[in-house]
Every structure is written in structure tokens, then in C-alpha cells.
Motif scaffolding. Structure first.
Motif, PDB file in Angstrom:
ATOM      1  N   PRO A  31     -28.822 -21.400 119.800  1.00  0.00           N
ATOM      2  CA  PRO A  31     -27.575 -21.537 119.098  1.00  0.00           C
ATOM      3  C   PRO A  31     -26.897 -22.788 119.084  1.00  0.00           C
ATOM      4  CG  PRO A  31     -27.602 -19.505 120.393  1.00  0.00           C
ATOM      5  CD  PRO A  31     -28.824 -20.672 120.759  1.00  0.00           C
ATOM      6  N   MET A  32     -26.905 -23.796 120.215  1.00  0.00           N
ATOM      7  CA  MET A  32     -26.578 -25.043 120.078  1.00  0.00           C
ATOM      8  C   MET A  32     -27.124 -26.000 118.990  1.00  0.00           C
ATOM      9  SD  MET A  32     -26.308 -25.981 124.183  1.00  0.00           S
ATOM     10  CE  MET A  32     -25.799 -27.778 123.588  1.00  0.00           C
ATOM     11  N   ALA A  33     -28.297 -25.928 118.714  1.00  0.00           N
ATOM     12  CA  ALA A  33     -29.124 -26.519 117.577  1.00  0.00           C
ATOM     13  C   ALA A  33     -28.764 -25.919 116.117  1.00  0.00           C
ATOM     14  CB  ALA A  33     -30.823 -26.407 117.872  1.00  0.00           C
ATOM     15  N   LEU A  34     -28.437 -24.777 116.060  1.00  0.00           N
ATOM     16  CA  LEU A  34     -27.995 -24.128 114.882  1.00  0.00           C
ATOM     17  C   LEU A  34     -26.377 -24.553 114.495  1.00  0.00           C
ATOM     18  CD1 LEU A  34     -28.415 -22.436 112.480  1.00  0.00           C
ATOM     19  CD2 LEU A  34     -27.611 -20.486 113.947  1.00  0.00           C
ATOM     20  N   LEU A  35     -25.658 -24.557 115.805  1.00  0.00           N
ATOM     21  CA  LEU A  35     -24.421 -25.217 115.575  1.00  0.00           C
ATOM     22  C   LEU A  35     -24.380 -26.449 115.303  1.00  0.00           C
ATOM     23  CD1 LEU A  35     -21.393 -24.730 115.875  1.00  0.00           C
ATOM     24  CD2 LEU A  35     -21.498 -25.244 118.307  1.00  0.00           C
ATOM     25  N   VAL A  36     -25.305 -27.495 115.900  1.00  0.00           N
ATOM     26  CA  VAL A  36     -25.128 -28.880 115.541  1.00  0.00           C
ATOM     27  C   VAL A  36     -25.673 -29.030 113.878  1.00  0.00           C
ATOM     28  CG1 VAL A  36     -26.460 -31.050 115.785  1.00  0.00           C
ATOM     29  CG2 VAL A  36     -25.789 -29.758 117.845  1.00  0.00           C
ATOM     30  N   TYR A  37     -26.819 -28.208 113.544  1.00  0.00           N
ATOM     31  CA  TYR A  37     -27.126 -28.490 112.263  1.00  0.00           C
ATOM     32  C   TYR A  37     -26.096 -28.031 111.017  1.00  0.00           C
ATOM     33  CZ  TYR A  37     -29.693 -27.317 107.732  1.00  0.00           C
ATOM     34  OH  TYR A  37     -30.106 -27.221 106.754  1.00  0.00           O
ATOM     35  N   LEU A  38     -25.447 -26.860 111.471  1.00  0.00           N
ATOM     36  CA  LEU A  38     -24.502 -26.231 110.433  1.00  0.00           C
ATOM     37  C   LEU A  38     -23.436 -27.214 110.446  1.00  0.00           C
ATOM     38  CD1 LEU A  38     -24.481 -22.508 111.335  1.00  0.00           C
ATOM     39  CD2 LEU A  38     -25.363 -23.702 109.302  1.00  0.00           C
ATOM     40  N   SER A  39     -22.735 -27.910 111.780  1.00  0.00           N
ATOM     41  CA  SER A  39     -21.653 -28.802 111.749  1.00  0.00           C
ATOM     42  C   SER A  39     -22.039 -29.958 110.882  1.00  0.00           C
ATOM     43  CB  SER A  39     -21.461 -29.024 113.164  1.00  0.00           C
ATOM     44  OG  SER A  39     -21.050 -28.219 114.042  1.00  0.00           O
ATOM     45  N   TYR A  40     -23.294 -30.524 111.089  1.00  0.00           N
ATOM     46  CA  TYR A  40     -23.499 -31.841 110.191  1.00  0.00           C
ATOM     47  C   TYR A  40     -23.699 -31.346 108.681  1.00  0.00           C
ATOM     48  CZ  TYR A  40     -26.275 -35.296 107.964  1.00  0.00           C
ATOM     49  OH  TYR A  40     -26.841 -36.236 107.163  1.00  0.00           O
ATOM     50  N   THR A  41     -24.303 -30.236 108.429  1.00  0.00           N
ATOM     51  CA  THR A  41     -24.439 -30.188 106.834  1.00  0.00           C
ATOM     52  C   THR A  41     -22.987 -29.683 106.187  1.00  0.00           C
ATOM     53  OG1 THR A  41     -24.886 -27.850 107.389  1.00  0.00           O
ATOM     54  CG2 THR A  41     -26.776 -29.219 107.064  1.00  0.00           C
ATOM     55  N   GLN A  42     -22.106 -28.998 106.980  1.00  0.00           N
ATOM     56  CA  GLN A  42     -20.785 -28.667 106.592  1.00  0.00           C
ATOM     57  C   GLN A  42     -20.034 -30.043 106.452  1.00  0.00           C
ATOM     58  OE1 GLN A  42     -19.744 -25.733 105.462  1.00  0.00           O
ATOM     59  NE2 GLN A  42     -17.861 -26.322 104.827  1.00  0.00           N
ATOM     60  N   TYR A  43     -19.980 -30.875 107.384  1.00  0.00           N
ATOM     61  CA  TYR A  43     -19.279 -32.139 107.227  1.00  0.00           C
ATOM     62  C   TYR A  43     -19.557 -32.979 106.145  1.00  0.00           C
ATOM     63  CZ  TYR A  43     -17.489 -36.872 108.549  1.00  0.00           C
ATOM     64  OH  TYR A  43     -16.985 -37.958 108.592  1.00  0.00           O
ATOM     65  N   ALA A  44     -21.090 -33.023 105.886  1.00  0.00           N
ATOM     66  CA  ALA A  44     -21.666 -33.897 104.662  1.00  0.00           C
ATOM     67  C   ALA A  44     -21.184 -33.035 103.440  1.00  0.00           C
ATOM     68  CB  ALA A  44     -23.189 -34.123 104.993  1.00  0.00           C
ATOM     69  N   ARG A  45     -21.422 -31.701 103.271  1.00  0.00           N
ATOM     70  CA  ARG A  45     -20.784 -31.354 102.311  1.00  0.00           C
ATOM     71  C   ARG A  45     -19.434 -31.487 101.840  1.00  0.00           C
ATOM     72  NH1 ARG A  45     -22.214 -26.665 103.279  1.00  0.00           N
ATOM     73  NH2 ARG A  45     -24.347 -26.772 102.580  1.00  0.00           N
ATOM     74  N   SER A  46     -18.387 -31.461 102.772  1.00  0.00           N
ATOM     75  CA  SER A  46     -17.037 -31.565 102.802  1.00  0.00           C
ATOM     76  C   SER A  46     -16.542 -33.015 102.301  1.00  0.00           C
ATOM     77  CB  SER A  46     -16.115 -31.306 104.026  1.00  0.00           C
ATOM     78  OG  SER A  46     -16.706 -32.196 105.035  1.00  0.00           O
ATOM     79  N   VAL A  47     -17.513 -33.820 102.791  1.00  0.00           N
ATOM     80  CA  VAL A  47     -17.411 -35.194 102.475  1.00  0.00           C
ATOM     81  C   VAL A  47     -17.576 -35.455 100.998  1.00  0.00           C
ATOM     82  CG1 VAL A  47     -18.015 -37.865 102.770  1.00  0.00           C
ATOM     83  CG2 VAL A  47     -17.525 -36.354 104.640  1.00  0.00           C
ATOM     84  N   GLU A  48     -18.691 -34.788 100.468  1.00  0.00           N
ATOM     85  CA  GLU A  48     -19.090 -34.967  99.161  1.00  0.00           C
ATOM     86  C   GLU A  48     -18.226 -34.235  98.309  1.00  0.00           C
ATOM     87  OE1 GLU A  48     -22.986 -33.271  96.335  1.00  0.00           O
ATOM     88  OE2 GLU A  48     -23.149 -33.650  98.459  1.00  0.00           O
ATOM     89  N   GLU A  49     -17.669 -33.129  98.719  1.00  0.00           N
ATOM     90  CA  GLU A  49     -16.694 -32.456  97.758  1.00  0.00           C
ATOM     91  C   GLU A  49     -15.359 -33.304  97.797  1.00  0.00           C
ATOM     92  OE1 GLU A  49     -18.385 -27.910  98.953  1.00  0.00           O
ATOM     93  OE2 GLU A  49     -16.237 -28.693  99.430  1.00  0.00           O
ATOM     94  N   GLN A  50     -14.831 -33.836  98.939  1.00  0.00           N
ATOM     95  CA  GLN A  50     -13.580 -34.624  98.684  1.00  0.00           C
ATOM     96  C   GLN A  50     -13.804 -35.994  97.950  1.00  0.00           C
ATOM     97  OE1 GLN A  50     -12.576 -35.499 103.029  1.00  0.00           O
ATOM     98  NE2 GLN A  50     -12.038 -33.264 103.261  1.00  0.00           N
ATOM     99  N   ILE A  51     -14.917 -36.570  98.288  1.00  0.00           N
ATOM    100  CA  ILE A  51     -15.197 -37.847  97.255  1.00  0.00           C
ATOM    101  C   ILE A  51     -15.177 -37.563  95.656  1.00  0.00           C
ATOM    102  CG2 ILE A  51     -16.603 -39.793  96.782  1.00  0.00           C
ATOM    103  CD1 ILE A  51     -15.015 -40.051  99.515  1.00  0.00           C
ATOM    104  N   GLY A  52     -16.000 -36.366  95.588  1.00  0.00           N
ATOM    105  CA  GLY A  52     -16.004 -35.916  94.132  1.00  0.00           C
ATOM    106  C   GLY A  52     -15.054 -35.371  93.612  1.00  0.00           C
TER     107      GLY A  52
END
Length: 619
Positions: A31-52
Motif C-alpha cells: 500500500p505504501m508503494a502504491l500510495l507513493v506511485y499514485l501521489s506522484y502520478t497525480q501530482y505530475a498530472r495536476s501540474v500538466e493540467e494547470q500549465i496546460g
């Protein structure tokens, strides 16, 4: 299916330490590994959406600034009409002598230099005026071609003159001329119209330095890896942060999904990029911003790498600790299991002696504490049962105060002597009903209506005795059906009222009693409760005495039966029957009066204990 079943049985037979380690990995590491992965991907996606989302807005503003600046430059030819001398030169169509032409060219070129190239228009580095087969100019950079004047003249005067005399933006490639400078530039073509004579005097070409675009876009983009360029609708690049690409054609222009928005661009062999574009309304130029996605998430990547490193270190350290703990836990567990079986047989005289300070030691101490608590609870239950019997006995003994009985009979006797037969009948009827209420039922609970009727009878008799010195009213804010349906502990109102009359009449000529029966939400119980309030205008209770009484109510003790024992008795019986969420609350102000609040749960007859229901039915 058989293989899976065999594997399940095999794992079930593993030692407990292995099961604990595997469980730890499944419940913690994954669960910790999954949480780290989901947090990173979600953050990266949110940055891309905000810049876009926001980058096209910035491009729109930059495009507006560029268009505004170009518009300002298109008004420069109007400055020619500020000089009558220059205007007369432009209107002249022929020369008698060569010297007159040279003089006009000198004057015109000097004026262009003073007004445009050496003036406050820093973005103008060249001005070319074509009029009546003449070329006037002032430029900070020359052309590589030697015959540039003839080329410009042919462009302005030859072929389709009417089309070429119109306003517009020209690229260097349109003129087929090349400056001996690498300054990114375009030509603004503007006809020189003589409004007085209603004719065109010529054409002005303004060479504009496009580096001002870089100054505009630099305000919102400082990333060196980002690319910014301006291109025509056809894709030909007018300005680019990489000057080598100026004049080339964007090969991906035809595949742009939007011209006012953002999209992701993926090219084989190159990192994915986020492309944002905005097209101007008038010029039609397209301002494009492109940046690799990995640059947008650079900080997130750093955090991710550090997080992964820390996560791996924690997992390794925690796994080692889990292994050690698992091995240490399995040793005393067997002994604990044996002692628990002993406790199941009813023997509570056991003690698990484990001296370790880890979780197993804590479990052992908790086990010992639990056994000790159970022994204390058993002993306490015996004590509570004894106290409850004592409280019930005292309640039965004090149901009818002997002094009240004596005074009531004395009042009846006085009424007989005075011949007031009606009062005698009423008092005897009320007294008989009170006695029947006291001795007819052995149940601990009665309906709220019965309890209220009993205290009403009591107060009516007191009214007969003290006449105008006692006033009372009973407000029943509940439905009559609810009063007949819900039950209350017996004799909880009369002791409260007795105290109020006893102390009130000692200091007051007249005592006012208000009794209210309501239904309210209980903050402690979290339910709708029945609340009975008894309020008087007596002498009140001193703060120190009030605090002492509240402490006595919390202890639920019957020791030291003083003048307020009735309050303690009522509170103790309510708490014993319904728990600490219910009972009495006191509010008193000296010389103002006292209010006693009795809170009990809403209990129907079928919800009472079996024995009590049986007794209630008999009553």
C-alpha cells in the motif's frame, strides 16, 4: 484449482513468524508503494493540467501585446505628413535637374534617420520609402544583395501594383532580399496616402526588429529548455527563440489539434512535450510555447527519488525489526494461550509473567490488568447490587414522609371541625390515591403520567395545607400518548418537590413551583431524552454547598444521609438503572431560586427488564 488449494494449505502450515512477515509486506509495503506511485502520478498530472490551462492565457496576453506593438508601428508613416517639406518631396513627380533629385534624396533620407531609425522607436532599424520611381531609406543594416534598391523598386512598382500597394506584413523571403545581420525581422508595408489630393504618393516599408517579442514572452517564461515561436497560419516561422529556425516551416503545423489551447506532443526518439498555442485575430499569427513534460515535473521527480530512497530504507529497517519482533512474540504466545484457557474455565487467579518491554510484554501486562479488572468488576457488581438494594429499601421507607402524613391528617381534622366537607373529601381522595401509588406496585418504574399525577396530588394536598403560601403549575410539553407510553423510575419527583417546599417556606412568604415535562436531545446520550425540570423561587443554594452537592451526586454514595439525601437517592437510582449519561443537574442562584433537571431515557414498557414488566403488569 488443485494447485491453488495446495498452495493455500501450505501457507497455512507455515510458522507464525513467516505469516507475520508476509502479512506485514502485503498490508504495509505494497500500500505504501502504491500510495507513493499514485501521489506522484497525480501530482505530475495536476501540474500538466494547470500549465496546460494557464499557458494559453499567458500566450493570449503576449499575443495581444505583440499585436498592439505592431499596430503602433503601422502608424509611423503618418509622421511624414508632419513636414510640409517632406510632403512636397513626395508629391513631386519629375525633376529638371539631377541635383534637385539628389537634394531631395538627401533631405528625405536625413528626415527618415532623424524621425525613425535614430528616434525613440528602438524596434525600427530600417525605413524604405518608394515613391515615383524613387527609393528613400535609412537603415542600421544593409542588404547582402548589391541591387537591392532595384529589387525593392520592382516589387513596389512592377506587376500587380494595386495589390502590392496594400498594407500588410512581409517576411524577408517575400522580398527575396537578405540583410547582412542576423536580426529577426519583418517588414510592415504601408501605403502613403495623400488625403488632400486623394491619391497614393508611394509605399513605406518599415523593417521591424522582432526581438521585442522575446522581451514580451520573457516575462512569463524563464525556462531555458522551453521553446517559443511565432508563425504564420501556413506554418512559416516568423520568430523563434532558436534563431536558426526563423524562416523555416513548422512540419507539425497541419497536425495541431487546436490553435487556442494545449495538447501533448510525442515524437519518436524525443521526450514528450506540452505544447500551448494561441492565434491572434487580426494578424493571424500563432504564438506557440513548447516545453518537455519532464521539465514540468522536475521538482516532483526529485521528491519522488528522495521518497523512494527513504521508502526503501524504511522498508528494509522495518522488515528487520518485524522479523525480530515476530520471533520474540511467538515464544510467550503459547503460554498466554494456555492461561486464557484457564480463564475460560472460570479461574481468574492467573498471572502471565513476561518481563520484556515489547508488544508481547505490553500484551502480557494488558492481560494481567484485564484479569485484575475483571476481578474488581465482579467485586464492584456485588457492591453495586448491595447499594441498589439499600437505595430501594430507603426509597420504599421514605415514600410517604411521616410528618407529611401527620400534617395532612391534622389538616383533614381541622376541615372536619370547620364543616368543610368538600375539602375533606378531596384531601382523603388525594391521600388515598397517593397511598395506593406507594403500595400497590412493586415495580421500580411507572409511566411518566403516573409519576406526574402523584406529585400533583402531593402538591394539591400541600396547597390545602398552606393555602396562598404555595403556588404550582405543571407544564406537560409532551403528547399525552407519550406520557402514557414512556416509563420513568418511581418516586423521582416527590423528593425534589419536598426539598423545595421545606427550604422555600422557611424564607419565603409564598413559594412558586414550576414543573415541566419535555423531550430534548441529549448531548451525552446522543438521543432524544425525557427531561423533567423542577424550578422554585426559594432561597437558593450557596456556591460552596452547591459544589459539594454536585460532588456527592457524582460519587453515587449513600453515606452521610443529610437533608439533601433525597436528591442523592434519586440520582443514584437513575444512574444505576440507565447509566451515567442520565441523572440530576443542579442550577441555583442565592436569593433567586433553584432548578433541578432530571434527565431519563425514553423507554417503553416492553423495553423494561422482564421482572419489572411482570411486576408492572400486576400493578
Amino acid at each position: 484449482m488443485i494447485f491453488r488449494k495446495w498452495r493455500g494449505l501450505k501457507f497455512r502450515n507455515y510458522p507464525l513468524v513467516y505469516k507475520l512477515i508476509v502479512t506485514y509486506i502485503l498490508l504495509t509495503v505494497l500500500p505504501m508503494a502504491l500510495l507513493v506511485y499514485l501521489s506522484y502520478t497525480q501530482y505530475a498530472r495536476s501540474v500538466e493540467e494547470q500549465i496546460g490551462e494557464y499557458m494559453p492565457k499567458f500566450l493570449y496576453q503576449a499575443n495581444a501585446d505583440i499585436e498592439k506593438h505592431i499596430k503602433e508601428l503601422t502608424t509611423l508613416p503618418e509622421m511624414l505628413f508632419n513636414s510640409e517639406n517632406i510632403l512636397s518631396i513626395l508629391r513631386r513627380e519629375s525633376y529638371a535637374r539631377r541635383s534637385d533629385l539628389n537634394k531631395d534624396q538627401y533631405n528625405m533620407n536625413s528626415y527618415l534617420a532623424r524621425t525613425y531609425t535614430n528616434g525613440r522607436n528602438a524596434d525600427v532599424f530600417g525605413v524604405f520609402v518608394l515613391s515615383n520611381d524613387r527609393v528613400f531609406y535609412s537603415s542600421k543594416a544593409g542588404f547582402k544583395e548589391s541591387g537591392w534598391a532595384e529589387t525593392i523598386k520592382e516589387y513596389a512598382l512592377g506587376g500587380e501594383k494595386e495589390d502590392q500597394a496594400s498594407s500588410g506584413i512581409l517576411l524577408p523571403a517575400d522580398l527575396k532580399l537578405h540583410l547582412d545581420s542576423d536580426i529577426p525581422h519583418v517588414f510592415i508595408r504601408k501605403p502613403i496616402n495623400d488625403n488632400d489630393n486623394r491619391r497614393t504618393l508611394g509605399t513605406m516599408l518599415i523593417a521591424v526588429d522582432l526581438t521585442f517579442i522575446g522581451d514580451i514572452v520573457r516575462n512569463f517564461e524563464t525556462n531555458e529548455r522551453a521553446d517559443l515561436w511565432v508563425m504564420e497560419p501556413s506554418g512559416r516561422i516568423v520568430y523563434h527563440t532558436n534563431r536558426a529556425l526563423i524562416g523555416t516551416v513548422d512540419p507539425d503545423r497541419s497536425r495541431y489539434p487546436v490553435l487556442n489551447g494545449s495538447f501533448r506532443k510525442k515524437v519518436d526518439g524525443e521526450p514528450a512535450k506540452l505544447v500551448s498555442a494561441n492565434q491572434t485575430d487580426k494578424l493571424g499569427w500563432i504564438l506557440v510555447h513548447s516545453i518537455p513534460l519532464r521539465d514540468l515535473t522536475q521538482r516532483a521527480d526529485l521528491v519522488r527519488n528522495v521518497t523512494v530512497f527513504v521508502f526503501v530504507a524504511i522498508v528494509i529497517a522495518a522488515s528487520l525489526i518485524a522479523v525480530v519482533i515476530a520471533y520474540n512474540m511467538t515464544r510467550p504466545l503459547k503460554k498466554l494461550s494456555g492461561l486464557m484457557k484457564t480463564v475460560e474455565r472460570g479461574d481468574f487467579q492467573v498471572d502471565l509473567k513476561v518481563q520484556s518491554g515489547d508488544e508481547v510484554g505490553t500484551l502480557a501486562r494488558s492481560f494481567n490488568s484485564m484479569i485484575a479488572t475483571i476481578r474488581e468488576l465482579i467485586e464492584k457488581n456485588y457492591q453495586i447490587e448491595i447499594r441498589q438494594k439499600e437505595a430501594e429499601l430507603y426509597a420504599l421507607q421514605s415514600q410517604i414522609n411521616p410528618h407529611f402524613m401527620y400534617n395532612t391528617l391534622e389538616t383533614i381534622g381541622m376541615a372536619v371541625e370547620e364543616g368543610d366537607t368538600g375539602q375533606v373529601v378531596d384531601m382523603v381522595t388525594l391521600l388515598g390515591r397517593m397511598l395506593r401509588f406507594s403500595v400497590s406496585s412493586q415495580s421500580k418504574s411507572v409511566t411518566i403520567a403516573e409519576e406526574v399525577q402523584h406529585v400533583k396530588d402531593y402538591l394539591t394536598i400541600q396547597k390545602f395545607r398552606f393555602e396562598d403560601r404555595v403556588h404550582f403549575d405543571i407544564a406537560q410539553m409532551m403528547d399525552d400518548r407519550d406520557l402514557q407510553t414512556f416509563y420513568t423510575p418511581k418516586f423521582i419527583l416527590q423528593p425534589i418537590v419536598e426539598n423545595a417546599i421545606k427550604y422555600g417556606l422557611e424564607t419565603r412568604k409564598a413559594l412558586d413551583l414550576h414543573i415541566a415535562v419535555t423531550e430534548e436531545f441529549g448531548a451525552r446520550s446522543g438521543k432524544r431524552d425525557v427531561v423533567l425540570r423542577v424550578r422554585d423561587n426559594g432561597p437558593g443554594i450557596a456556591p460552596d454547598r452547591l459544589e459539594e452537592l454536585e460532588q456527592s451526586l457524582k460519587k453515587i454514595s449513600f453515606e452521610g444521609r443529610d437533608s439533601h439525601f433525597g436528591l442523592i437517592n434519586v440520582n443514584a437510582r437513575i444512574v444505576m438503572m440507565h447509566g451515567t449519561d442520565y441523572g440530576l443537574q443542579l442550577h441555583s442562584i442565592v436569593d433567586k431560586g433553584t432548578e433541578v433537571t432530571i434527565r431519563i431515557p425514553k423507554i417503553r414498557g416492553e423495553e423494561l427488564p422482564h421482572a419489572e414488566n411482570k411486576n408492572a403488569d400486576r400493578g
